[in-house]
Design a protein around this motif. Structure first.
Motif, short mmCIF file in Angstrom:
data_model
loop_
_atom_site.label_atom_id
_atom_site.label_comp_id
_atom_site.label_asym_id
_atom_site.label_seq_id
_atom_site.Cartn_x
_atom_site.Cartn_y
_atom_site.Cartn_z
N CYS A 1 0.83 -1.21 0.00
CA CYS A 1 0.00 0.00 0.00
C CYS A 1 0.87 1.26 0.00
N ALA A 2 1.96 1.23 0.75
CA ALA A 2 2.85 2.40 0.78
C ALA A 2 3.42 2.64 -0.63
N ALA A 3 3.84 1.57 -1.28
CA ALA A 3 4.42 1.73 -2.62
C ALA A 3 3.37 2.21 -3.62
N ALA A 4 2.15 1.67 -3.53
CA ALA A 4 1.10 2.08 -4.47
C ALA A 4 0.70 3.53 -4.23
N SER A 5 0.61 3.93 -2.97
CA SER A 5 0.23 5.32 -2.66
C SER A 5 1.25 6.28 -3.26
N HIS A 6 2.48 5.86 -3.27
CA HIS A 6 3.56 6.67 -3.81
C HIS A 6 3.57 6.65 -5.35
N ALA A 7 3.32 5.46 -5.91
CA ALA A 7 3.46 5.29 -7.38
C ALA A 7 2.29 5.86 -8.17
N SER A 8 1.13 5.95 -7.54
CA SER A 8 -0.06 6.38 -8.26
C SER A 8 -0.02 7.88 -8.53
N ALA A 9 -0.12 8.26 -9.82
CA ALA A 9 -0.02 9.68 -10.16
C ALA A 9 -1.25 10.45 -9.69
N ARG A 10 -2.45 9.89 -9.94
CA ARG A 10 -3.68 10.65 -9.64
C ARG A 10 -4.48 10.05 -8.48
N GLY A 11 -3.88 9.05 -7.82
CA GLY A 11 -4.58 8.46 -6.66
C GLY A 11 -5.75 7.58 -7.04
N ARG A 12 -5.68 6.93 -8.19
CA ARG A 12 -6.74 5.99 -8.59
C ARG A 12 -6.14 4.59 -8.62
N ILE A 13 -6.31 3.89 -7.52
CA ILE A 13 -5.58 2.64 -7.31
C ILE A 13 -6.54 1.44 -7.41
N VAL A 14 -6.14 0.46 -8.20
CA VAL A 14 -6.91 -0.78 -8.33
C VAL A 14 -6.12 -1.87 -7.63
N VAL A 15 -6.77 -2.57 -6.69
CA VAL A 15 -6.12 -3.67 -5.99
C VAL A 15 -6.74 -4.97 -6.49
N ILE A 16 -5.91 -5.90 -6.96
CA ILE A 16 -6.45 -7.21 -7.33
C ILE A 16 -5.92 -8.23 -6.34
N ALA A 17 -6.79 -9.16 -5.94
CA ALA A 17 -6.44 -10.05 -4.83
C ALA A 17 -7.38 -11.25 -4.84
N THR A 18 -7.30 -12.08 -3.79
CA THR A 18 -8.26 -13.18 -3.64
C THR A 18 -9.58 -12.62 -3.09
N GLU A 19 -10.59 -13.48 -3.15
CA GLU A 19 -11.92 -13.08 -2.67
C GLU A 19 -11.86 -12.71 -1.17
N SER A 20 -11.16 -13.50 -0.40
CA SER A 20 -11.12 -13.28 1.05
C SER A 20 -10.35 -12.00 1.39
N THR A 21 -9.28 -11.73 0.65
CA THR A 21 -8.53 -10.48 0.86
C THR A 21 -9.42 -9.28 0.55
N VAL A 22 -10.16 -9.36 -0.54
CA VAL A 22 -11.05 -8.24 -0.90
C VAL A 22 -12.08 -8.04 0.20
N GLN A 23 -12.65 -9.15 0.70
CA GLN A 23 -13.66 -9.03 1.76
C GLN A 23 -13.10 -8.39 3.02
N ALA A 24 -11.82 -8.61 3.30
CA ALA A 24 -11.21 -8.06 4.52
C ALA A 24 -11.21 -6.53 4.49
N GLY A 25 -11.08 -5.94 3.31
CA GLY A 25 -11.09 -4.47 3.20
C GLY A 25 -9.82 -3.80 3.71
N THR A 26 -8.79 -4.59 4.01
CA THR A 26 -7.57 -4.03 4.60
C THR A 26 -6.80 -3.16 3.60
N TYR A 27 -6.77 -3.58 2.36
CA TYR A 27 -6.02 -2.79 1.36
C TYR A 27 -6.60 -1.38 1.22
N PRO A 28 -7.93 -1.23 0.94
CA PRO A 28 -8.45 0.14 0.82
C PRO A 28 -8.25 0.95 2.09
N ARG A 29 -8.49 0.32 3.25
CA ARG A 29 -8.33 1.07 4.52
C ARG A 29 -6.91 1.60 4.66
#
Ligand code: DGL
Length: 276
Positions: A104-132
């Motif tokens: 997340c730290a690297a993506a926050s830094h790398a994203s030019a306009r702050g539009r970040i897409v996270v791809i993961a497993t179903e359970s990871t997506v359900q956890a919501g930890t990446y967006p948080r």
């Protein structure tokens, strides 16, 4: 007797995918010895509930702790998303690092306009930890998370290029990276151990405007910082070793693992263990 700093770093994953993190750690930190555990008997974690993943993660970590590790790397994204706090509470005093925070730290830094897409497993997506975590680091960012389970199977089958891989990648990614340019994702965060194998395909399909962030390499950087800060780094010139444990058949582990690592991988290099 080995000195405390020569003790291995424990790394665990649900299976072979975490070897992408091992590969990044070996490249970045060749002096460090690594003890890898793949919980292949209970794979996949990515379809399981938070409670089950946390229980499995604690058992896998416990098996590594009993071997005398100096730090724990949770290479499995699903366990990192659900269980990092639980692991830190279960093993106080042990430095525990997951793949979510560095990614997340690297993506926050790398994203030019702050539009970040996270791809993961179903359970990871359900956890919501990446967006948080991203929104904490970069308030105002737009984060879209998408479960892409077929990428796990493609990586394990070695189908990382070609018609089938491209069709599936388009199926998942086109809706997130098409339409008016200002609404596209500008950063793709690979939130699963298996996805770095498909990174060249993603880069080709998405073009140079989209930054691709791989949490394996970013985690290796974070581990280096952590070891330095805690004065736990192996002495310079120490030759790091790799020991590999699996909870199911070493033969299959080695065969699937060959797609994930550049070094030779045979069944006799994998020790079968029971976590019970
Ligand atoms: N290692 C898992 C992850 O990174 C993918 C495979 C699984 O579902 O167990 O989330």
């Amino acid at each position: 007797m080995i000195s405390p700093n020569e003790r291995p770093i424990g790394v665990f994953d649900s299976g072979v995918g975490g070897l992408t993190v091992v590969k990044a750690l070996r490249e970045r930190l060749p002096a460090e010895s690594l003890l890898y555990l793949g919980d292949t008997a209970r794979l996949p974690y990515g379809t399981k509930s938070a409670a089950t993943v946390s229980a499995y993660a604690a058992e896998a970590a416990g098996a590594l702790v009993r071997q005398g590790i100096k730090a724990l790397v949770v290479a499995d994204n699903t366990s990192s998303a659900h269980a990092i706090d639980h692991l830190r509470a279960t093993f106080p005093g042990l430095p525990v690092i997951g793949v979510v925070e560095p990614g997340c730290a690297a993506a926050s830094h790398a994203s030019a306009r702050g539009r970040i897409v996270v791809i993961a497993t179903e359970s990871t997506v359900q956890a919501g930890t990446y967006p948080r975590t991203i929104l904490h680091l970069r308030p105002g960012a737009t984060v879209v998370s998408k479960a892409c389970p077929l990428f796990v199977a493609l990586a394990e089958e070695g189908l990382v290029e070609g018609t089938l891989a491209e069709m599936i990648a388009r199926h998942y990614l086109d809706p997130l990276f098409s339409g008016p340019a200002e609404r596209h994702g500008d950063c793709l965060l690979l939130g699963c151990t298996h996805f770095p194998l498909l990174a060249p395909l993603f880069a080709r399909l998405l073009g140079p405007e989209v930054a691709i962030v791989d949490s394996a390499t970013t985690t290796a950087h974070a581990v280096e910082d952590l070891l330095e800060n805690r004065r736990l780094a192996a002495p310079a010139g120490h030759a790091g070793t790799l020991r590999t444990l699996a909870t199911d058949d070493p033969e299959r582990f080695a065969r699937v693992a060959r797609a994930f690592v550049p070094w030779e991988m045979t069944a006799d290099m994998v020790e079968r263990v029971d976590l019970g």
